[in-house]
Design a protein around this motif. Structure first.
Motif, PDB file in Angstrom:
ATOM      1  N   LEU A 136       0.845  -1.193   0.000  1.00 13.82           N
ATOM      2  CA  LEU A 136       0.000   0.000   0.000  1.00 13.82           C
ATOM      3  C   LEU A 136       0.882   1.245   0.000  1.00 13.82           C
ATOM      4  O   LEU A 136       1.997   1.236   0.517  1.00 13.82           O
ATOM      5  CB  LEU A 136      -0.904   0.014   1.238  1.00 13.82           C
ATOM      6  CG  LEU A 136      -1.979  -1.079   1.287  1.00 13.82           C
ATOM      7  CD1 LEU A 136      -2.618  -1.128   2.668  1.00 13.82           C
ATOM      8  CD2 LEU A 136      -3.037  -0.845   0.220  1.00 13.82           C
ATOM      9  N   TYR A 138       1.888   4.679   1.370  1.00 14.88           N
ATOM     10  CA  TYR A 138       1.746   5.450   2.603  1.00 14.88           C
ATOM     11  C   TYR A 138       1.779   6.934   2.252  1.00 14.88           C
ATOM     12  O   TYR A 138       2.825   7.487   1.954  1.00 14.88           O
ATOM     13  CB  TYR A 138       2.873   5.084   3.567  1.00 14.88           C
ATOM     14  CG  TYR A 138       2.934   5.887   4.853  1.00 14.88           C
ATOM     15  CD1 TYR A 138       1.803   6.483   5.399  1.00 14.88           C
ATOM     16  CD2 TYR A 138       4.137   6.030   5.535  1.00 14.88           C
ATOM     17  CE1 TYR A 138       1.867   7.201   6.580  1.00 14.88           C
ATOM     18  CE2 TYR A 138       4.221   6.745   6.720  1.00 14.88           C
ATOM     19  CZ  TYR A 138       3.078   7.328   7.236  1.00 14.88           C
ATOM     20  OH  TYR A 138       3.148   8.045   8.408  1.00 14.88           O
ATOM     21  N   ASN A 139       0.614   7.546   2.248  1.00 11.71           N
ATOM     22  CA  ASN A 139       0.503   8.969   1.949  1.00 11.71           C
ATOM     23  C   ASN A 139       0.772   9.733   3.247  1.00 11.71           C
ATOM     24  O   ASN A 139      -0.104   9.875   4.104  1.00 11.71           O
ATOM     25  CB  ASN A 139      -0.904   9.289   1.423  1.00 11.71           C
ATOM     26  CG  ASN A 139      -1.043  10.731   0.961  1.00 11.71           C
ATOM     27  OD1 ASN A 139      -0.438  11.640   1.534  1.00 11.71           O
ATOM     28  ND2 ASN A 139      -1.854  10.952  -0.061  1.00 11.71           N
ATOM     29  N   ARG A 144      -2.494   8.315   5.601  1.00 16.08           N
ATOM     30  CA  ARG A 144      -3.375   7.190   5.309  1.00 16.08           C
ATOM     31  C   ARG A 144      -2.768   6.334   4.205  1.00 16.08           C
ATOM     32  O   ARG A 144      -1.894   6.785   3.452  1.00 16.08           O
ATOM     33  CB  ARG A 144      -4.759   7.662   4.892  1.00 16.08           C
ATOM     34  CG  ARG A 144      -4.842   8.263   3.498  1.00 16.08           C
ATOM     35  CD  ARG A 144      -6.288   8.560   3.140  1.00 16.08           C
ATOM     36  NE  ARG A 144      -6.499   8.613   1.696  1.00 16.08           N
ATOM     37  CZ  ARG A 144      -7.694   8.541   1.133  1.00 16.08           C
ATOM     38  NH1 ARG A 144      -8.769   8.396   1.877  1.00 16.08           N
ATOM     39  NH2 ARG A 144      -7.821   8.603  -0.183  1.00 16.08           N
ATOM     40  N   TYR A 145      -3.238   5.094   4.116  1.00 17.18           N
ATOM     41  CA  TYR A 145      -2.807   4.195   3.062  1.00 17.18           C
ATOM     42  C   TYR A 145      -3.716   4.334   1.849  1.00 17.18           C
ATOM     43  O   TYR A 145      -4.918   4.570   1.972  1.00 17.18           O
ATOM     44  CB  TYR A 145      -2.838   2.744   3.532  1.00 17.18           C
ATOM     45  CG  TYR A 145      -1.672   2.362   4.414  1.00 17.18           C
ATOM     46  CD1 TYR A 145      -0.360   2.448   3.955  1.00 17.18           C
ATOM     47  CD2 TYR A 145      -1.879   1.901   5.705  1.00 17.18           C
ATOM     48  CE1 TYR A 145       0.699   2.090   4.757  1.00 17.18           C
ATOM     49  CE2 TYR A 145      -0.823   1.540   6.515  1.00 17.18           C
ATOM     50  CZ  TYR A 145       0.472   1.638   6.034  1.00 17.18           C
ATOM     51  OH  TYR A 145       1.521   1.289   6.838  1.00 17.18           O
ATOM     52  N   GLU A 146      -3.109   4.163   0.671  1.00 20.61           N
ATOM     53  CA  GLU A 146      -3.851   4.155  -0.585  1.00 20.61           C
ATOM     54  C   GLU A 146      -3.388   2.964  -1.415  1.00 20.61           C
ATOM     55  O   GLU A 146      -2.253   2.501  -1.269  1.00 20.61           O
ATOM     56  CB  GLU A 146      -3.620   5.473  -1.338  1.00 20.61           C
ATOM     57  CG  GLU A 146      -4.163   6.683  -0.568  1.00 20.61           C
ATOM     58  CD  GLU A 146      -3.692   8.022  -1.129  1.00 20.61           C
ATOM     59  OE1 GLU A 146      -2.857   8.004  -2.064  1.00 20.61           O
ATOM     60  OE2 GLU A 146      -4.140   9.054  -0.624  1.00 20.61           O
ATOM     61  N   ASP A 148      -1.994   0.961  -4.454  1.00 21.82           N
ATOM     62  CA  ASP A 148      -1.141   1.153  -5.626  1.00 21.82           C
ATOM     63  C   ASP A 148      -1.729   0.289  -6.747  1.00 21.82           C
ATOM     64  O   ASP A 148      -1.375  -0.884  -6.896  1.00 21.82           O
ATOM     65  CB  ASP A 148       0.299   0.737  -5.310  1.00 21.82           C
ATOM     66  CG  ASP A 148       1.261   1.038  -6.446  1.00 21.82           C
ATOM     67  OD1 ASP A 148       0.806   1.178  -7.602  1.00 21.82           O
ATOM     68  OD2 ASP A 148       2.485   1.126  -6.180  1.00 21.82           O
ATOM     69  N   ARG A 175      -7.975   1.731   7.116  1.00 27.98           N
ATOM     70  CA  ARG A 175      -8.779   2.258   6.018  1.00 27.98           C
ATOM     71  C   ARG A 175     -10.112   1.516   5.918  1.00 27.98           C
ATOM     72  O   ARG A 175     -10.169   0.292   6.013  1.00 27.98           O
ATOM     73  CB  ARG A 175      -8.047   2.106   4.680  1.00 27.98           C
ATOM     74  CG  ARG A 175      -6.977   3.145   4.380  1.00 27.98           C
ATOM     75  CD  ARG A 175      -7.503   4.573   4.310  1.00 27.98           C
ATOM     76  NE  ARG A 175      -8.732   4.697   3.547  1.00 27.98           N
ATOM     77  CZ  ARG A 175      -8.788   4.773   2.201  1.00 27.98           C
ATOM     78  NH1 ARG A 175      -7.671   4.749   1.481  1.00 27.98           N
ATOM     79  NH2 ARG A 175      -9.947   4.898   1.596  1.00 27.98           N
ATOM     80  N   TRP A 177     -12.312   0.985   3.015  1.00 27.59           N
ATOM     81  CA  TRP A 177     -12.215   1.202   1.571  1.00 27.59           C
ATOM     82  C   TRP A 177     -13.525   1.763   1.019  1.00 27.59           C
ATOM     83  O   TRP A 177     -14.616   1.297   1.363  1.00 27.59           O
ATOM     84  CB  TRP A 177     -11.850  -0.096   0.848  1.00 27.59           C
ATOM     85  CG  TRP A 177     -10.574  -0.712   1.314  1.00 27.59           C
ATOM     86  CD1 TRP A 177     -10.414  -1.935   1.906  1.00 27.59           C
ATOM     87  CD2 TRP A 177      -9.259  -0.140   1.241  1.00 27.59           C
ATOM     88  NE1 TRP A 177      -9.090  -2.163   2.200  1.00 27.59           N
ATOM     89  CE2 TRP A 177      -8.353  -1.084   1.808  1.00 27.59           C
ATOM     90  CE3 TRP A 177      -8.746   1.065   0.758  1.00 27.59           C
ATOM     91  CZ2 TRP A 177      -6.984  -0.850   1.900  1.00 27.59           C
ATOM     92  CZ3 TRP A 177      -7.375   1.301   0.858  1.00 27.59           C
ATOM     93  CH2 TRP A 177      -6.519   0.357   1.404  1.00 27.59           C
ATOM     94  N   SER A 178     -13.415   2.757   0.154  1.00 27.24           N
ATOM     95  CA  SER A 178     -14.591   3.377  -0.457  1.00 27.24           C
ATOM     96  C   SER A 178     -15.153   2.471  -1.559  1.00 27.24           C
ATOM     97  O   SER A 178     -14.487   1.555  -2.052  1.00 27.24           O
ATOM     98  CB  SER A 178     -14.217   4.729  -1.063  1.00 27.24           C
ATOM     99  OG  SER A 178     -13.355   4.549  -2.190  1.00 27.24           O
ATOM    100  N   GLU A 181     -12.939   2.647  -4.635  1.00 23.72           N
ATOM    101  CA  GLU A 181     -11.710   1.841  -4.523  1.00 23.72           C
ATOM    102  C   GLU A 181     -12.020   0.356  -4.706  1.00 23.72           C
ATOM    103  O   GLU A 181     -11.285  -0.362  -5.404  1.00 23.72           O
ATOM    104  CB  GLU A 181     -11.059   2.081  -3.165  1.00 23.72           C
ATOM    105  CG  GLU A 181     -10.403   3.450  -3.035  1.00 23.72           C
ATOM    106  CD  GLU A 181      -9.969   3.759  -1.624  1.00 23.72           C
ATOM    107  OE1 GLU A 181      -8.833   4.230  -1.444  1.00 23.72           O
ATOM    108  OE2 GLU A 181     -10.776   3.548  -0.682  1.00 23.72           O
TER     109      GLU A 181
END
Length: 385
Positions: A136, A138-139, A144-146, A148, A175, A177-178, A181
């Protein structure tokens, strides 16, 4: 009814894995993911009535059990499925292991997004499969994680990739997840013929205004063949009662999983787990759960404020779900395992080293916030020292 989550309950001397594994009575355990809150009283009452019967033979799972599960997820999460889509079992980890056994061959790859729940690794390894971890992102600006998506697609496109083990909400990153996503993940999996297995054990534990999206609510062409594992064990603190469900709408896939459940001998459940789930998934259980989430959200707010004020060089991840704070300790220049060991030895507080969740977790620690604030406050003060 108003519930008091600030009440301290002594768990030492009860063979608690969390408390009685500690080497000394002065250690505050903020590690393994179970809560220090007494469960919803409706569960206790249902179990007390069953105990009074005083016979504990093999149990038959009644029709009402299936109806309760279906109703809960449709009313609370907008996810509609049928009783025939459900396979009950003793826990989410045994479920995941059986699913991998059913849907892979030795040498196949199972994709995860790291850092991720450590039992994924053993379930993959024990079934003779190969781990493929997509790190993931790391922003650090947003803490938060996003996902890849470029790296994830590369791993999904591998000729031996068969399953994606998804953690939704994500442990340990927090997270939720939306829908967007999840749909992007589902599209990639469909494109490359990889089946999604979604661990949604933390689905009830969202913080603040965040909303959980069941993977199974995605459009049919993206979710029909997916498999979801869920349980009331985390949200209602009943992991020791060992009850979980596998939801899969594809009958052919479900038949393979059911056979693996039987091969692994995790097809029987105890009467207490069955009754506890039915009591938990009730209107009263939902009211208790809403108050629990409010208390956890406040614990998280206070913990973040403490770290921002006292330990600003150790950022706390923006948590959207779970009760497990994820703290970036990379500025200390020490391994996660050394930080865990030193906090235990010198400060008598027990946290989880981030490295146990894969190499992507190195430099982090995980803190269990699911306890009365007085206990959590003392634990993080010890960390502050």
């Amino acid at each position: 009814m108003i519930y008091d989550f600030s009440k301290p309950t002594c768990r030492r001397g009860t063979n608690s894995y969390k408390w009685d594994s500690a080497t000394g009575d002065d250690i505050i355990p903020l590690w393994v993911a179970d809560m220090d809150f007494e469960t919803y009283p409706g569960i206790t009452e249902a179990l007390r009535r069953r105990v009074d019967h005083a016979i504990f033979g093999y149990t038959r799972v009644p029709d009402g059990y299936y109806e309760t599960v279906c109703r809960w997820f449709e009313e609370r999460h907008g996810w509609r499925f049928h009783r025939d889509d459900i396979i009950y079992t003793s826990g989410v980890v045994p479920a995941i292991s059986a699913i991998i056994k059913a849907l892979t061959l030795t040498g196949d790859q199972v994709v995860v997004m790291g850092p991720v729940y450590n039992c994924f690794f053993s379930s993959i390894r024990n079934n003779g499969c190969e781990l493929s971890s997509s790190p993931l992102i790391y922003n650090k600006a947003l803490l938060r994680y996003e996902i890849d998506f470029h790296d994830l697609e590369q791993r999904l496109s591998h000729e031996r990739a068969r399953l994606l083990l998804l953690c939704n909400p994500h442990n340990p990153g927090g997270r939720v997840w939306s829908r967007d996503e999840l749909e992007r993940v589902a599209v990639l999996c469909k494109k490359h013929g990889v089946r999604v297995v979604s661990d949604e054990i933390h689905c009830e534990l969202t913080l603040g205004d965040h909303r959980y999206t069941p993977f199974g609510t995605l459009p049919d062409d993206l979710s029909y063949g997916s498999v979801t594992c869920c349980s009331p064990s985390k949200a209602f603190n009943i992991a020791g009662l060992q009850i979980a469900n596998i939801v899969c709408r594809d009958a052919a896939v479900r038949e393979r999983i059911d056979r693996a459940i039987n091969i692994n001998e995790v097809c029987d459940v105890n009467p207490f787990g069955v009754l506890a789930l039915q009591a938990a998934y009730s209107d009263g259980g939902y009211d208790w759960l809403c108050q629990l989430r409010a208390y956890l959200t406040e614990n998280y707010r206070r913990l973040r404020n403490f770290f921002a004020r006292e330990l600003p060089h150790l950022p706390v991840m923006n948590m959207e779900g779970t009760y497990l704070a994820w703290v970036d300790c990379s500025s200390l220049g020490e391994s996660s395992e050394h930080i865990e060991e030193r906090l235990m030895r010198e400060n008598r507080v027990w946290v989880n080293a981030g490295s146990m969740y894969g190499k992507e977790g190195e430099g982090f620690i995980r803190i269990n916030m699911a306890c009365p604030w007085s206990r959590l406050e003392e634990g993080i003060k010890r960390i502050g020292k």
